[in-house]
Design an enzyme around this catalytic site. Sequence first.
Site, PDB file in Angstrom:
ATOM      1  N   HIS A  63       0.837  -1.209   0.000  1.00  0.00           N
ATOM      2  CA  HIS A  63       0.000   0.000   0.000  1.00  0.00           C
ATOM      3  C   HIS A  63       0.875   1.265   0.000  1.00  0.00           C
ATOM      4  O   HIS A  63       0.744   2.133  -0.861  1.00  0.00           O
ATOM      5  CB  HIS A  63      -0.911  -0.022   1.235  1.00  0.00           C
ATOM      6  CG  HIS A  63      -1.767   1.198   1.371  1.00  0.00           C
ATOM      7  ND1 HIS A  63      -3.088   1.220   1.017  1.00  0.00           N
ATOM      8  CD2 HIS A  63      -1.481   2.458   1.813  1.00  0.00           C
ATOM      9  CE1 HIS A  63      -3.577   2.429   1.228  1.00  0.00           C
ATOM     10  NE2 HIS A  63      -2.621   3.204   1.722  1.00  0.00           N
ATOM     11  N   GLU A  64       1.767   1.340   0.960  1.00  0.00           N
ATOM     12  CA  GLU A  64       2.611   2.531   1.059  1.00  0.00           C
ATOM     13  C   GLU A  64       3.534   2.653  -0.154  1.00  0.00           C
ATOM     14  O   GLU A  64       3.841   3.748  -0.606  1.00  0.00           O
ATOM     15  CB  GLU A  64       3.423   2.525   2.363  1.00  0.00           C
ATOM     16  CG  GLU A  64       2.569   2.555   3.628  1.00  0.00           C
ATOM     17  CD  GLU A  64       1.543   3.675   3.650  1.00  0.00           C
ATOM     18  OE1 GLU A  64       1.798   4.741   3.059  1.00  0.00           O
ATOM     19  OE2 GLU A  64       0.457   3.476   4.240  1.00  0.00           O
ATOM     20  N   HIS A  77       1.739   4.503  -2.804  1.00  0.00           N
ATOM     21  CA  HIS A  77       1.851   5.961  -2.625  1.00  0.00           C
ATOM     22  C   HIS A  77       3.222   6.436  -3.111  1.00  0.00           C
ATOM     23  O   HIS A  77       3.337   7.472  -3.758  1.00  0.00           O
ATOM     24  CB  HIS A  77       1.732   6.335  -1.147  1.00  0.00           C
ATOM     25  CG  HIS A  77       0.340   6.306  -0.603  1.00  0.00           C
ATOM     26  ND1 HIS A  77      -0.710   6.953  -1.197  1.00  0.00           N
ATOM     27  CD2 HIS A  77      -0.172   5.723   0.508  1.00  0.00           C
ATOM     28  CE1 HIS A  77      -1.816   6.775  -0.467  1.00  0.00           C
ATOM     29  NE2 HIS A  77      -1.513   6.022   0.572  1.00  0.00           N
ATOM     30  N   HIS A  90       3.379   6.761  -6.723  1.00  0.00           N
ATOM     31  CA  HIS A  90       2.643   7.945  -7.154  1.00  0.00           C
ATOM     32  C   HIS A  90       3.556   9.176  -7.098  1.00  0.00           C
ATOM     33  O   HIS A  90       3.507  10.043  -7.966  1.00  0.00           O
ATOM     34  CB  HIS A  90       1.435   8.131  -6.228  1.00  0.00           C
ATOM     35  CG  HIS A  90       0.349   9.011  -6.772  1.00  0.00           C
ATOM     36  ND1 HIS A  90      -0.687   9.453  -5.992  1.00  0.00           N
ATOM     37  CD2 HIS A  90       0.131   9.539  -7.997  1.00  0.00           C
ATOM     38  CE1 HIS A  90      -1.491  10.211  -6.725  1.00  0.00           C
ATOM     39  NE2 HIS A  90      -1.020  10.282  -7.945  1.00  0.00           N
TER      40      HIS A  90
HETATM   41 ZN   LIG Z   1      -2.751   5.241   2.100  1.00  0.00          ZN
END
Ligand SMILES: [Zn+2]
Length: 702
Positions: free
Chosen positions: A493-494, A497, A500
């Site tokens: 998940h991280e 990010h 991104h």
């Molecule tokens: Zn998040």
Amino acid sequence: MYKKKPFYLILIIFLGLGCQPNGVEMNPFLIDYDTPYQIPPFEKIKVSHYEPAFEEGMKQHLSEIESIANNNEEETFKNTIVELERTGKLLDKVSRVFFNLLGANTNDEMDLLASKISPILSSHYDKISLNEKLFKRVKTIHDQRNDLDLTTEQMRLLTETHKSFVRSGALLSEESMEKLKEINKKLSSLSIDFDQNVLKETNEGYSLIIENKEELDGLPQDIIDQAYELAKSIGEEGKWVFKPTRVSMYPFLTYSTKRNLREKLYKSYINRADNNNEKDNKKIIEEMVSLRIKKANLFGFDTYAEYVLENTMAKTTQRVDDLLDVVWEPGLKRAKKEVQEMQELIQEEGSNFKLAAWDWWHYAEKIRKQKYDFSEEDIKPYFSEDNVLKGAFDVANKLFGISFQERSDLPIYRDNVRTFEVLDENQEVMGIFYTDYTVRPNKGGGAWMNSFISQSNFDGKQIPIIANTCNFPPPDKNGISLLSFEQVETLFHEFGHALHGLLSDVEYPSLSGTSVSRDFVELPSQLMENWGRHPDVIKTYAKHYQTGESIPDELVAKISKASAFNQGFATTEYVAASYLDMAWHTIKEPVEDAASFEESVLNEIGLIPEVETRYRSTYFGHIFAGGYATGYYSYLWTEVLEADAFEPFKENGIFDQETSSNLRKYIYSTGNSDDLMTQYIRYRGAEPKIEPLLEKRGLDEF
Ligand SMILES: [Zn+2]
């Protein structure tokens, strides 16, 4: 979780060259960094450097702003909007280091400075966004926007800049402006107090100290070892300590057979900052909520939620409520079914107590073992932190052609922090990636991404410096940290990010990477979890930490099959917290008693006693200390986007190059450079549908 910059930075970039007088030690912020890639020289930064750098940064920022506002030339896009992107570079430089380290590696001195500096910064930014001359220029340009022949990104920069002025109060009367400044200042210092109370209650409050070996019954050896080390580190040598943090509490709740101890630890967790002592957050919440209503009213809104949602993809409270309602009912039904299953198991075991919230993990784990025939402990040896990280790198490589090369010579701010160069398809460095995974007492809870420098192609190519911070178990004596499957998902998940931020390819820094709205920002992160848990991908990275053997197919199949397991609980605790967030911010009048307000909200939605809301108000940092007020629904909103966005990979193959190239082009690299729904439709060909989400959570049968 993704942590937004601590305040709304509309303005970034420009340099603050400054030298200290002779004989005075150099403040590293006030000179150009002499490090590779403009990485902050962490080893040279002392706490005493921050405050003077903040002061100098604000001074320079204001003078840069003044020269734009007082420019005698007629206002143009170039001499105003673009010039704003160049302001505040020194302030940005010190802020990012300070606030990132405040979250990841704080101490008393930094906490103190945070309390002091936050309201000052808040009024500093107010001074800029409420600068009438400056806003007049911005407004004039905005009024002419359709005749200026701007690129899409320039148009976005103009409208976003204008909007941020308006939302900061630029159109308000002088009297209202004064009120707004006062409110912002108070809110900012209250949220710092809130955060510090939670941290103190977590770290200095209750500890479950075990002296008698018998009371460790049921716990796996690695959990016992960690508890032993933790005890040692706080001067309780020879004992075992568990703290009210998820990383320490969940394993205890899962494996301990001592029901009374589970209850003690669990209650200490859910009562954090609600103990009617000097670290209680209830009064702070009441005051914050009341101030937020006043703030919304100044802007002509009845509620704070309306003020916030105006600036999101969802736009209205109705749309948020609709989404929560669609998921709540099947989620709750499923949770009740899960309760029933566990209750039956309790009876079968010959006990006759009623399942309570602190029993959930213990019996869920038993059901899982029964139904899917594996336990967390069976799979953990295959998920060493290092192998999982390699797996994440490999996914990024197969999707986007980028690779990660570890460096051991770049500045780090403490041990166990790792650094990587990120190389593009041509082996050129396109970013720097930091990982800070190890749990420690001076780190905030949860996991997040942030950036020391954002990407931009403006005034030359600026590569991003991105960090992921998590709270994973500390390495054992051989340097190995084994992750639970939930932690594996957190890592991916991280990392989403981080991608991104790293893949961002925009012109202007304020539109870069994760500078998107709350209800879009979790899309790139949640999407990445799909690869993390995909059987074909798991097999490539899940290798036994001792033997190096790949995880058996059979175990992978079990993990996949179990993915819908406990989704009633997960959905219910999450949606309950989202309703709570919405309730706090859709009220029109202040609340006099935070405790009974929370209780009535949770009663009204029909939350069952066996499930507690994911966050109770007194430690709901997302909404009272983290900028997610009226934003906690975003995770579900983006999960709709994410489940829908993964569909083409299901259809065309998980590493289909055409799909991944579109994904990069329209989602991961575009930052906030265009309307987000438009970007999404470019990627997917249509607006997202909710069905893939219901299917994914196993809620489609209800
Ligand atoms: Zn998040």
